[in-house]
Each structure stands twice: as C-alpha cells, then as structure tokens.
Scaffold this motif. Structure first.
Motif, short mmCIF file in Angstrom:
data_model
loop_
_atom_site.label_atom_id
_atom_site.label_comp_id
_atom_site.label_asym_id
_atom_site.label_seq_id
_atom_site.Cartn_x
_atom_site.Cartn_y
_atom_site.Cartn_z
N TYR A 29 0.83 -1.20 0.00
CA TYR A 29 0.00 0.00 0.00
C TYR A 29 0.87 1.26 0.00
O TYR A 29 0.58 2.23 -0.71
CB TYR A 29 -0.94 -0.01 1.21
N GLY A 30 1.95 1.26 0.79
CA GLY A 30 2.86 2.40 0.80
C GLY A 30 3.53 2.60 -0.55
O GLY A 30 3.74 3.74 -0.99
N LEU A 31 3.87 1.50 -1.21
CA LEU A 31 4.45 1.60 -2.55
C LEU A 31 3.44 2.21 -3.52
O LEU A 31 3.79 3.05 -4.34
CB LEU A 31 4.88 0.21 -3.03
N TYR A 32 2.20 1.81 -3.40
CA TYR A 32 1.14 2.35 -4.24
C TYR A 32 0.97 3.86 -4.00
O TYR A 32 0.87 4.65 -4.94
CB TYR A 32 -0.17 1.61 -3.97
N THR A 45 8.10 5.40 -6.94
CA THR A 45 9.42 6.01 -7.12
C THR A 45 10.50 4.95 -6.92
O THR A 45 10.27 3.94 -6.25
CB THR A 45 9.63 7.16 -6.12
N PRO A 46 11.67 5.14 -7.52
CA PRO A 46 12.74 4.14 -7.36
C PRO A 46 13.10 3.84 -5.90
O PRO A 46 13.34 2.69 -5.53
CB PRO A 46 13.93 4.75 -8.10
N MET A 47 13.13 4.87 -5.05
CA MET A 47 13.45 4.64 -3.64
C MET A 47 12.37 3.81 -2.96
O MET A 47 12.67 2.92 -2.17
CB MET A 47 13.63 5.97 -2.91
N ALA A 48 11.12 4.10 -3.27
CA ALA A 48 10.02 3.33 -2.67
C ALA A 48 10.06 1.89 -3.14
O ALA A 48 9.79 0.97 -2.36
CB ALA A 48 8.68 3.97 -3.03
N ILE A 49 10.38 1.68 -4.40
CA ILE A 49 10.48 0.31 -4.91
C ILE A 49 11.60 -0.43 -4.20
O ILE A 49 11.46 -1.60 -3.81
CB ILE A 49 10.68 0.32 -6.44
N TYR A 50 12.75 0.23 -3.99
CA TYR A 50 13.88 -0.39 -3.31
C TYR A 50 13.51 -0.74 -1.86
O TYR A 50 13.78 -1.84 -1.39
CB TYR A 50 15.08 0.55 -3.33
N ILE A 51 12.89 0.19 -1.16
CA ILE A 51 12.50 -0.06 0.23
C ILE A 51 11.47 -1.18 0.30
O ILE A 51 11.53 -2.04 1.18
CB ILE A 51 11.99 1.24 0.89
N ALA A 52 10.52 -1.18 -0.61
CA ALA A 52 9.50 -2.24 -0.63
C ALA A 52 10.13 -3.59 -0.91
O ALA A 52 9.79 -4.59 -0.28
CB ALA A 52 8.43 -1.93 -1.67
N ALA A 53 11.08 -3.64 -1.85
CA ALA A 53 11.75 -4.91 -2.15
C ALA A 53 12.53 -5.42 -0.95
O ALA A 53 12.50 -6.62 -0.64
CB ALA A 53 12.67 -4.74 -3.36
#
Length: 82
Positions: free
Chosen positions: A36-39, A44-52
C-alpha cells in the motif's frame, strides 16, 4: 527412551507446523502495508527499493523456518533409522 524422544520431537514438529501457519498469516499482514505504501508513493525508485527490501525480509522470515523444519525432519528420520 528413543521412542519417547521421537514422540516428543514429533509433537514439537506439529506445534512448529501450527506456528508456521501463523507465521504465514503474519507475513501477509506485514506485506499489505508495504504494498500500500508503494502504491501511495507512486512507484518512485526509492520506494520500490525499500519495498523490495521489506518484502525480502518478510519472505526470509517465512522461508527460513520451512528449511529448518525440513532439515530437522531429515535429521530425526536418519537418527531413528540408525
């Protein structure tokens, strides 16, 4: 002695299986806010990295107990047959 040890370890594995199911549910509950936070961040690239990284940690906390139970089961079977 060996039979009682086997029964104790068998019961312990059954309790572990139940704990594993609860761990799966916990993993799903923890993954939902990450997705949900990624959505909300717009991907953003940083959000994708943190989510991964977050999802990878959650996955490891679910996968490692599976491997441990399989190794313990193999060890018990080898020990009981010897």
């Amino acid at each position: 002695m060996s039979a009682s040890l086997h029964l104790f370890l068998s019961a312990l594995l059954k309790v572990g299986a139940f704990a594993f199911i609860l761990n799966e549910v916990r993993g799903l509950v923890l993954a939902a806010p990450v997705i949900y936070g990624l959505y909300l961040s717009g991907g953003t690239p940083m959000a994708i990295y943190i989510a991964a990284c977050s999802l990878g940690g959650i996955a490891l906390s679910v996968i490692v107990p599976i491997i441990a139970v399989k190794k313990a089961d193999r060890f018990l079977k080898a020990r009981m047959s010897a």
